[in-house]
Design a protein around this motif. Structure first.
Motif, PDB file in Angstrom:
ATOM      1  N   THR A 642       0.848  -1.187   0.000  1.00  0.00           N
ATOM      2  CA  THR A 642       0.000   0.000   0.000  1.00  0.00           C
ATOM      3  C   THR A 642       0.881   1.234   0.000  1.00  0.00           C
ATOM      4  O   THR A 642       2.020   1.205   0.478  1.00  0.00           O
ATOM      5  CB  THR A 642      -0.948   0.068   1.214  1.00  0.00           C
ATOM      6  N   ASP A 644       0.534   4.724   1.758  1.00  0.00           N
ATOM      7  CA  ASP A 644      -0.268   5.289   2.841  1.00  0.00           C
ATOM      8  C   ASP A 644      -0.055   6.793   2.929  1.00  0.00           C
ATOM      9  O   ASP A 644       1.063   7.284   2.741  1.00  0.00           O
ATOM     10  CB  ASP A 644       0.112   4.652   4.182  1.00  0.00           C
ATOM     11  N   TRP A 651      -2.498   6.856   9.524  1.00  0.00           N
ATOM     12  CA  TRP A 651      -2.139   6.427   8.176  1.00  0.00           C
ATOM     13  C   TRP A 651      -3.350   5.802   7.476  1.00  0.00           C
ATOM     14  O   TRP A 651      -4.026   4.950   8.034  1.00  0.00           O
ATOM     15  CB  TRP A 651      -1.011   5.401   8.226  1.00  0.00           C
ATOM     16  N   ARG A 694       4.042   7.036   2.861  1.00  0.00           N
ATOM     17  CA  ARG A 694       4.994   5.949   3.098  1.00  0.00           C
ATOM     18  C   ARG A 694       4.537   4.720   2.326  1.00  0.00           C
ATOM     19  O   ARG A 694       3.383   4.637   1.875  1.00  0.00           O
ATOM     20  CB  ARG A 694       5.082   5.609   4.588  1.00  0.00           C
ATOM     21  N   THR A 696       3.906   0.559   2.619  1.00  0.00           N
ATOM     22  CA  THR A 696       3.791  -0.598   3.499  1.00  0.00           C
ATOM     23  C   THR A 696       3.897  -1.851   2.640  1.00  0.00           C
ATOM     24  O   THR A 696       3.235  -1.965   1.602  1.00  0.00           O
ATOM     25  CB  THR A 696       2.460  -0.610   4.263  1.00  0.00           C
ATOM     26  N   TYR A 697       4.766  -2.749   3.075  1.00  0.00           N
ATOM     27  CA  TYR A 697       5.002  -4.001   2.356  1.00  0.00           C
ATOM     28  C   TYR A 697       4.437  -5.156   3.162  1.00  0.00           C
ATOM     29  O   TYR A 697       4.734  -5.317   4.338  1.00  0.00           O
ATOM     30  CB  TYR A 697       6.511  -4.182   2.142  1.00  0.00           C
ATOM     31  N   VAL A 712       5.057  -7.478   8.099  1.00  0.00           N
ATOM     32  CA  VAL A 712       4.762  -6.165   7.527  1.00  0.00           C
ATOM     33  C   VAL A 712       5.994  -5.291   7.667  1.00  0.00           C
ATOM     34  O   VAL A 712       6.665  -5.306   8.709  1.00  0.00           O
ATOM     35  CB  VAL A 712       3.563  -5.497   8.235  1.00  0.00           C
ATOM     36  N   HIS A 714       7.583  -1.170   6.763  1.00  0.00           N
ATOM     37  CA  HIS A 714       7.252   0.204   6.385  1.00  0.00           C
ATOM     38  C   HIS A 714       8.505   0.917   5.906  1.00  0.00           C
ATOM     39  O   HIS A 714       9.587   0.739   6.473  1.00  0.00           O
ATOM     40  CB  HIS A 714       6.669   0.984   7.569  1.00  0.00           C
TER      41      HIS A 714
END
Length: 721
Positions: A642, A644, A651, A694, A696-697, A712, A714
């Protein structure tokens, strides 16, 4: 001038007869509302493994996926008779290269088990967008499995799971509504990639049409009882080859892009896949179409013909096929830009129609389905003579490829001799069937046989001998669900023949409107006219059942028109269905062994962060993470990333891996250590609000013991000015 068929289509006018009714949809009662139909629309994620898997369409061993551009989805439409809700049809438009017998069987089994009195083998159509950038290995026969190293169970399971979910969502959304129908012209959305073959058709027939390619987009609009649009289903012929053979990011090509663009326009704040408005861009008689509208040119550095148009009759450069490539409208930028442009042109055509008052659709819901064995099928032609189709076989020009995806070695299109003696293909030929029987050689003539797949049964059937024959009727609209890729003229003949039958047999009046949808249900390659077959360009060489393939379809579909009549509830006699090959499927792909983060690192750690300087629209921002193999979890209905935005201290996800502005790229850095990286990129769109953002993975790692653990990561914050 326009074809008379299209003039008749454009001229129809009919009034919807609204019926007050109180019906039952599933287990939920629908209150009495004036509407003739119950309408349902749904969408589901069907994206298979986005890495380490061959892609389907170009059949190139080198085209193994390395990430994701746009998720593949299935979209479903249900139309039921409000007075008799069990009488209904299901149209599925899937972002896959072609329909498949095994996939359809699994979908039908799942739906008929869940809804035993509503959905069955006869009223469910599985149609593809025919895109060439999706995950491969899902087809049941061996020939299309070869470049995928066999059957890919994960791909097939994802398609079935997501498609069933799309139909379930459509079923749950069933509500009274109305339908309307119209068409518009998209002049710059396609070209004919085999114009020399098209010119082989009779001059008087070609004179009926303004273009050597169908330019009309037909659209069936779905409205609620208040007249608000819930979605649409459109039909337009253009190959899903905007993204080239060297692309390795899974995507949904121009049809999927068109759907995204339209759905995002209607619901700009909805994440893709979470929208309620469903935009359908269905494939039609796609056989000789191309989205590479600038034409085909030679890319032969150092040669005198470099940059020149390819040779007309054979699409060659210096008598070779490899350097002849079609160019899309965004050629000077990228094939992804060409993809966006062709998608936008289809979306614009749909927008034009959705902004108009279209003639309403009224009348019966009906459907017909049968299996037809095409091997040595005898039938009578219109002139009274007997014709016969053949067991499947691929011609030499099949190996020559097209301007959308050129072949190699010494094969060229339009060569109906068997002179090429490339050692590789001679070995392949010998492995399939050493010597085609004379009856097959005679039947397939004038096609010289390269691969006699109809006689190849080791370790299981290479090509289908039996195909699905299916038609869906919604009022005056009849959809021909075709198991192959019809060329432009083949499609025109097919539509005209069935429309004539519908009218002459009194099934539908002069307002009968016929569209082609395919390749669907079973993939039986191409359907060229007899004249085009004689030329033996790629489409003719890939017309696997011989020169009378089109006539056989016209004969069979025409014979079933009466089953679409008002009140008919019977189904025709049928040849046996194709055998279930799932128990025979082989796969040479290895699974994920394990993932390693590397010494001193954790999964999701940032290895290359975003820049600290502000970004602006048009720039790309990226971050690289310590990754894990995305095959561990396909994240269906989810996302690998995502973007964010920080809003009021919290977020909020504003982009996912289903937005064309983002890409997810995965790279294995060590097979021994199991390490890999995930590169997330976002190209900032015009109009993006200024602020703090940012990445997010989302990933999943696999241990040596086989445990899969989600994680997760960031990125650092970055600003958009």
């Amino acid at each position: 001038m326009r074809a008379s068929l299209n003039i008749a289509h454009r001229g129809f006018l009919c009034l919807t007869a609204f019926l007050a009714s109180s019906s039952v949809v599933g287990n939920a009662a629908v209150q009495g509302v004036a509407a003739e139909y119950l309408l349902g629309l749904g969408i589901g994620d069907i994206t298979g493994p986005v890495v380490e898997t061959n892609m389907m369409g170009y059949a190139s061993l080198a085209q193994t996926d390395t990430g994701l551009h746009l998720r593949q989805r299935s979209r479903a439409w249900i139309v039921a008779d409000s007075a008799n809700p069990s009488n209904r049809v299901v149209f599925i438009n899937a972002d896959i290269a072609m329909g498949d017998t095994g996939i359809r069987r699994s979908i039908v089994n799942a739906l008929s088990t869940k809804y035993p009195d509503l959905y069955n083998n006869d009223n469910i159509a599985l149609v593809s967008t025919h895109q060439h950038s999706g995950v491969g290995g899902y087809l049941e026969n061996l020939l299309p499995q070869l470049t995928a190293l066999g059957y890919v169970k994960e791909t097939a399971a994802a398609i079935v799971q997501g498609t069933v979910l799309a139909v379930q969502r459509a079923h749950d959304s069933l509500a009274p509504g109305s339908l309307s129908l119209g068409n518009t012209t998209i002049v710059d959305g396609n070209i004919n990639r085999s114009p020399s073959a098209y010119l082989a058709n009779p001059a008087e027939e070609r004179a009926k049409y303004q273009y050597d390619q169908d330019k009309e987009l037909s659209l069936l609009r779905f409205d609620d009882v208040s007249g608000n649009a819930r979605g649409f289903l459109s039909f337009f012929a253009v190959h899903g080859t905007s993204l080239y053979e060297n692309n390795t990011l899974v995507s949904s090509d121009n049809k999927g892009m068109a759907a995204y663009l339209y759905e995002a326009m209607v619901e700009p704040n909805a994440m893709p896949g979470n929208n309620t408005f469903v935009a359908g861009f269905t494939q039609s008689n796609v056989g000789d179409t191309s989205p590479n509208t600038l034409g085909a040119f030679c890319e032969s550095p150092g040669e005198e013909w470099d940059g020149q148009p390819c040779e007309f009759d054979h699409s060659t450069c210096g008598n070779k096929t490899e350097d002849c490539h079609g160019r899309g409208p965004g050629f000077t930028i990228s094939d992804f830009e060409s993809n966006r442009i062709i998608g936008q042109r289809q979306a614009n055509g749909a927008k034009t129609l959705m902004g108009m008052a279209l003639p309403q659709v009224t009348g019966a819901i009906n459907y017909v389905h049968a299996y037809m064995n095409m091997s040595f099928r005898e039938f009578t032609l219109a002139n009274g003579s007997t014709a016969m189709t053949c067991p499947p076989a691929m011609g030499y020009s099949f190996a020559g490829g097209t301007t959308d995806g050129p072949g190699a070695f010494d094969f060229i299109q339009g060569d109906n001799t068997s002179t090429p003696q490339n050692p590789f293909w001679e070995i392949v030929k010998g492995a399939v069937t050493p010597n085609p029987p004379q009856v097959q050689i005679d039947c397939q003539a004038p096609k010289p046989i390269l691969l006699d797949t109809g006689y190849a049964t080791f370790p299981y059937s290479w090509s289908p001998n039996t195909v699905d024959i299916q038609m869906l009727r919604v009022g005056n609209l009849v959809m021909l669900i075709m198991p192959g890729e019809l060329t432009t003229m083949a499609g025109r003949r097919m539509r005209d023949a069935i429309r004539t039958k519908l009218i002459s047999e009194g099934v539908i009046g002069e307002d009968a409107y016929v569209v082609i949808a395919g390749p669907a249900n079973t993939y039986a390659h191409y359907v060229a006219t007899r004249e085009e077959y004689a030329v033996q360009r790629y489409e003719g060489a890939s017309t696997i059942f011989g020169q009378y393939t089109l006539e056989s379809y016209m004969d069979k579909y025409g014979s079933l028109v009466g089953y679409l009549a008002d009140g008919n509830t019977s189904q025709p006699a049928s040849d046996p269905a194709s055998p279930d090959l799932s128990g025979s499927a082989i796969s040479l792909r290895t699974g994920v062994v394990f993932d390693g983060a590397g010494i001193g690192h954790n999964f999701g750690d940032v290895s290359t962060d975003v820049a600290s300087t502000p970004y602006s629209a048009g720039q790309s921002v990226s971050a690289v993470f310590v990754g894990a193999n995305p095959r561990n979890n396909l994240r269906l209905e989810g996302t690998f990333l995502t973007v964010d935005r920080l809003v009021n201290g919290a977020w909020t996800a504003v982009r996912s891996d289903s937005h064309p502005s983002t890409t997810y790229q995965w790279l294995r850095t060590s097979t021994i250590l199991g390490t890999s990286t995930a590169n997330l990129t976002w190209t900032i769109e015009s109009g993006t609000p200024a602020g703090t953002y940012r990445f997010t993975y989302f990933g999943d790692s696999k241990s040596l013991g086989g445990t899969i653990t989600p994680f997760v990561g960031h990125s650092g914050n970055f600003t958009v000015a």
